[in-house]
Design a protein around this motif. Structure first.
Motif, PDB file in Angstrom:
ATOM      1  N   GLN A  24     -79.326 -23.836 -87.869  1.00 26.27           N
ATOM      2  CA  GLN A  24     -78.080 -24.524 -88.220  1.00 26.27           C
ATOM      3  C   GLN A  24     -77.173 -24.624 -87.001  1.00 26.27           C
ATOM      4  OE1 GLN A  24     -77.508 -23.667 -92.937  1.00 26.27           O
ATOM      5  NE2 GLN A  24     -76.247 -22.538 -91.584  1.00 26.27           N
ATOM      6  N   ASP A  25     -76.452 -25.724 -86.911  1.00 26.54           N
ATOM      7  CA  ASP A  25     -75.522 -26.031 -85.819  1.00 26.54           C
ATOM      8  C   ASP A  25     -76.245 -26.297 -84.497  1.00 26.54           C
ATOM      9  OD1 ASP A  25     -73.350 -25.735 -87.557  1.00 26.54           O
ATOM     10  OD2 ASP A  25     -73.300 -23.576 -87.195  1.00 26.54           O
ATOM     11  N   LYS A  26     -77.540 -26.607 -84.546  1.00 29.56           N
ATOM     12  CA  LYS A  26     -78.291 -26.983 -83.354  1.00 29.56           C
ATOM     13  C   LYS A  26     -78.843 -28.383 -83.554  1.00 29.56           C
ATOM     14  CE  LYS A  26     -79.482 -22.412 -81.939  1.00 29.56           C
ATOM     15  NZ  LYS A  26     -80.217 -21.270 -82.263  1.00 29.56           N
ATOM     16  N   ASN A  27     -79.120 -29.052 -82.451  1.00 25.55           N
ATOM     17  CA  ASN A  27     -79.730 -30.378 -82.512  1.00 25.55           C
ATOM     18  C   ASN A  27     -81.236 -30.224 -82.652  1.00 25.55           C
ATOM     19  OD1 ASN A  27     -77.372 -31.948 -82.240  1.00 25.55           O
ATOM     20  ND2 ASN A  27     -77.338 -31.507 -80.055  1.00 25.55           N
ATOM     21  N   ILE A  28     -81.792 -30.838 -83.693  1.00 21.36           N
ATOM     22  CA  ILE A  28     -83.228 -30.746 -83.932  1.00 21.36           C
ATOM     23  C   ILE A  28     -83.781 -32.126 -84.284  1.00 21.36           C
ATOM     24  CG2 ILE A  28     -83.092 -28.364 -84.728  1.00 21.36           C
ATOM     25  CD1 ILE A  28     -83.580 -29.455 -87.581  1.00 21.36           C
ATOM     26  N   THR A  29     -85.102 -32.205 -84.297  1.00 20.61           N
ATOM     27  CA  THR A  29     -85.812 -33.408 -84.703  1.00 20.61           C
ATOM     28  C   THR A  29     -86.684 -33.065 -85.895  1.00 20.61           C
ATOM     29  OG1 THR A  29     -85.871 -34.198 -82.430  1.00 20.61           O
ATOM     30  CG2 THR A  29     -87.436 -35.194 -83.966  1.00 20.61           C
ATOM     31  N   ASN A  34     -92.888 -40.706 -94.055  1.00 21.68           N
ATOM     32  CA  ASN A  34     -93.149 -42.137 -93.867  1.00 21.68           C
ATOM     33  C   ASN A  34     -93.280 -42.503 -92.389  1.00 21.68           C
ATOM     34  OD1 ASN A  34     -90.520 -41.929 -93.042  1.00 21.68           O
ATOM     35  ND2 ASN A  34     -89.720 -43.506 -94.410  1.00 21.68           N
ATOM     36  N   ASP A  35     -93.641 -41.534 -91.552  1.00 21.38           N
ATOM     37  CA  ASP A  35     -93.867 -41.726 -90.114  1.00 21.38           C
ATOM     38  C   ASP A  35     -92.617 -42.116 -89.338  1.00 21.38           C
ATOM     39  OD1 ASP A  35     -96.553 -41.061 -90.329  1.00 21.38           O
ATOM     40  OD2 ASP A  35     -97.122 -43.132 -90.771  1.00 21.38           O
ATOM     41  N   SER A  36     -91.467 -41.835 -89.871  1.00 20.26           N
ATOM     42  CA  SER A  36     -90.222 -42.009 -89.134  1.00 20.26           C
ATOM     43  C   SER A  36     -89.699 -40.619 -88.778  1.00 20.26           C
ATOM     44  CB  SER A  36     -89.207 -42.793 -89.970  1.00 20.26           C
ATOM     45  OG  SER A  36     -88.959 -42.133 -91.180  1.00 20.26           O
ATOM     46  N   ASP A  60     -87.080 -45.578 -87.473  1.00 23.07           N
ATOM     47  CA  ASP A  60     -88.190 -45.946 -88.352  1.00 23.07           C
ATOM     48  C   ASP A  60     -89.468 -46.183 -87.552  1.00 23.07           C
ATOM     49  OD1 ASP A  60     -87.839 -48.442 -87.232  1.00 23.07           O
ATOM     50  OD2 ASP A  60     -87.068 -49.380 -89.044  1.00 23.07           O
ATOM     51  N   ARG A  61     -90.531 -46.573 -88.251  1.00 26.67           N
ATOM     52  CA  ARG A  61     -91.848 -46.766 -87.619  1.00 26.67           C
ATOM     53  C   ARG A  61     -91.823 -47.820 -86.520  1.00 26.67           C
ATOM     54  NH1 ARG A  61     -95.797 -47.548 -92.694  1.00 26.67           N
ATOM     55  NH2 ARG A  61     -94.370 -46.510 -94.095  1.00 26.67           N
ATOM     56  N   ARG A  62     -91.007 -48.818 -86.697  1.00 27.20           N
ATOM     57  CA  ARG A  62     -90.949 -49.930 -85.744  1.00 27.20           C
ATOM     58  C   ARG A  62     -90.079 -49.634 -84.534  1.00 27.20           C
ATOM     59  NH1 ARG A  62     -90.101 -54.361 -90.437  1.00 27.20           N
ATOM     60  NH2 ARG A  62     -92.234 -54.296 -91.230  1.00 27.20           N
ATOM     61  N   ASN A  77     -89.420 -35.071 -98.544  1.00 27.56           N
ATOM     62  CA  ASN A  77     -89.639 -36.135 -97.566  1.00 27.56           C
ATOM     63  C   ASN A  77     -89.948 -35.610 -96.169  1.00 27.56           C
ATOM     64  OD1 ASN A  77     -89.192 -38.179 -99.454  1.00 27.56           O
ATOM     65  ND2 ASN A  77     -86.978 -37.967 -99.197  1.00 27.56           N
ATOM     66  N   LEU A  78     -89.903 -34.297 -95.980  1.00 26.93           N
ATOM     67  CA  LEU A  78     -90.112 -33.709 -94.662  1.00 26.93           C
ATOM     68  C   LEU A  78     -91.592 -33.522 -94.380  1.00 26.93           C
ATOM     69  CD1 LEU A  78     -87.435 -30.887 -94.702  1.00 26.93           C
ATOM     70  CD2 LEU A  78     -87.181 -33.225 -93.915  1.00 26.93           C
ATOM     71  N   ARG A  79     -91.974 -33.772 -93.141  1.00 26.46           N
ATOM     72  CA  ARG A  79     -93.332 -33.458 -92.706  1.00 26.46           C
ATOM     73  C   ARG A  79     -93.297 -32.288 -91.724  1.00 26.46           C
ATOM     74  NH1 ARG A  79     -96.635 -38.305 -90.938  1.00 26.46           N
ATOM     75  NH2 ARG A  79     -97.057 -38.406 -93.164  1.00 26.46           N
ATOM     76  N   TYR A  80     -92.508 -32.400 -90.662  1.00 25.70           N
ATOM     77  CA  TYR A  80     -92.403 -31.353 -89.649  1.00 25.70           C
ATOM     78  C   TYR A  80     -90.950 -31.151 -89.262  1.00 25.70           C
ATOM     79  CZ  TYR A  80     -97.346 -32.431 -88.753  1.00 25.70           C
ATOM     80  OH  TYR A  80     -98.668 -32.662 -88.881  1.00 25.70           O
ATOM     81  N   VAL A  81     -90.621 -29.906 -88.956  1.00 26.17           N
ATOM     82  CA  VAL A  81     -89.342 -29.582 -88.336  1.00 26.17           C
ATOM     83  C   VAL A  81     -89.677 -29.086 -86.940  1.00 26.17           C
ATOM     84  CG1 VAL A  81     -87.306 -28.112 -88.391  1.00 26.17           C
ATOM     85  CG2 VAL A  81     -88.269 -28.978 -90.530  1.00 26.17           C
ATOM     86  N   HIS A  82     -89.220 -29.803 -85.927  1.00 31.79           N
ATOM     87  CA  HIS A  82     -89.508 -29.421 -84.548  1.00 31.79           C
ATOM     88  C   HIS A  82     -88.563 -28.300 -84.136  1.00 31.79           C
ATOM     89  CE1 HIS A  82     -92.178 -32.841 -83.587  1.00 31.79           C
ATOM     90  NE2 HIS A  82     -91.463 -33.446 -84.527  1.00 31.79           N
ATOM     91  N   ILE A  83     -89.133 -27.211 -83.670  1.00 35.03           N
ATOM     92  CA  ILE A  83     -88.346 -26.084 -83.192  1.00 35.03           C
ATOM     93  C   ILE A  83     -88.101 -26.315 -81.699  1.00 35.03           C
ATOM     94  CG2 ILE A  83     -88.236 -23.568 -82.978  1.00 35.03           C
ATOM     95  CD1 ILE A  83     -88.532 -24.569 -85.871  1.00 35.03           C
TER      96      ILE A  83
END
Length: 134
Positions: A24-29, A34-36, A60-62, A77-83
């Motif tokens: 929390q309070d950090k920038n993450i990806t 849906n591949d976005s 998005d995908r495009r 809707n989540l696939r991965y949380v990048h650490i």
């Protein structure tokens, strides 16, 4: 202490939800199903791993980018949380549980009696965590 229903508390203590909560309070990806993906500052994580972002960018995908001041993502809707690379995974998990235990110790409730089976399982988990540090 984690506040939520008993089911949310179970998820917090028995999954890697505590790791995501420590971000929390950090920038993450976050990659979506849906591949976005979404990049932004993580504001809040609930017991089901629903995420709230501020200043988020949805791509998005495009490759089209959409900017949001606030964005809410459902866990399904989540696939991965990048650490982030600069985050110590084990350190964050330990700190998160220390915070939870510190708040638990502030209470004046009676201690919870654990069965021998639960104590043995806890000791085994602690040995496993200790072996991971080495």
């Amino acid at each position: 202490m984690f506040i939520g229903t008993s089911r949310e508390k179970f998820f917090y203590h028995n999954t890697l939800l505590c790791l995501v909560k420590s971000l929390q309070d950090k920038n993450i990806t976050v990659d979506l199903r849906n591949d976005s993906y979404v990049c932004g500052q993580l504001i809040q994580v609930d017991g089901y791993m629903n995420l709230s972002f501020s200043k988020a960018v949805y791509c998005d995908r495009r490759g089209n980018e959409y900017y949001f001041e606030n964005l809410f993502l459902q866990a399904r809707n989540l696939r991965y949380v990048h650490i982030p690379e600069n985050v110590s995974i084990l350190g964050n998990i330990k700190n998160e549980f220390k915070k939870a235990n510190k708040k638990d110790n502030d209470k004046d409730d009676k201690p919870i009696l654990k069965s021998r089976k639960a104590k043995k399982a806890l000791q085994q988990h602690m040995k496993t965590v200790a072996s991971l540090e080495n």
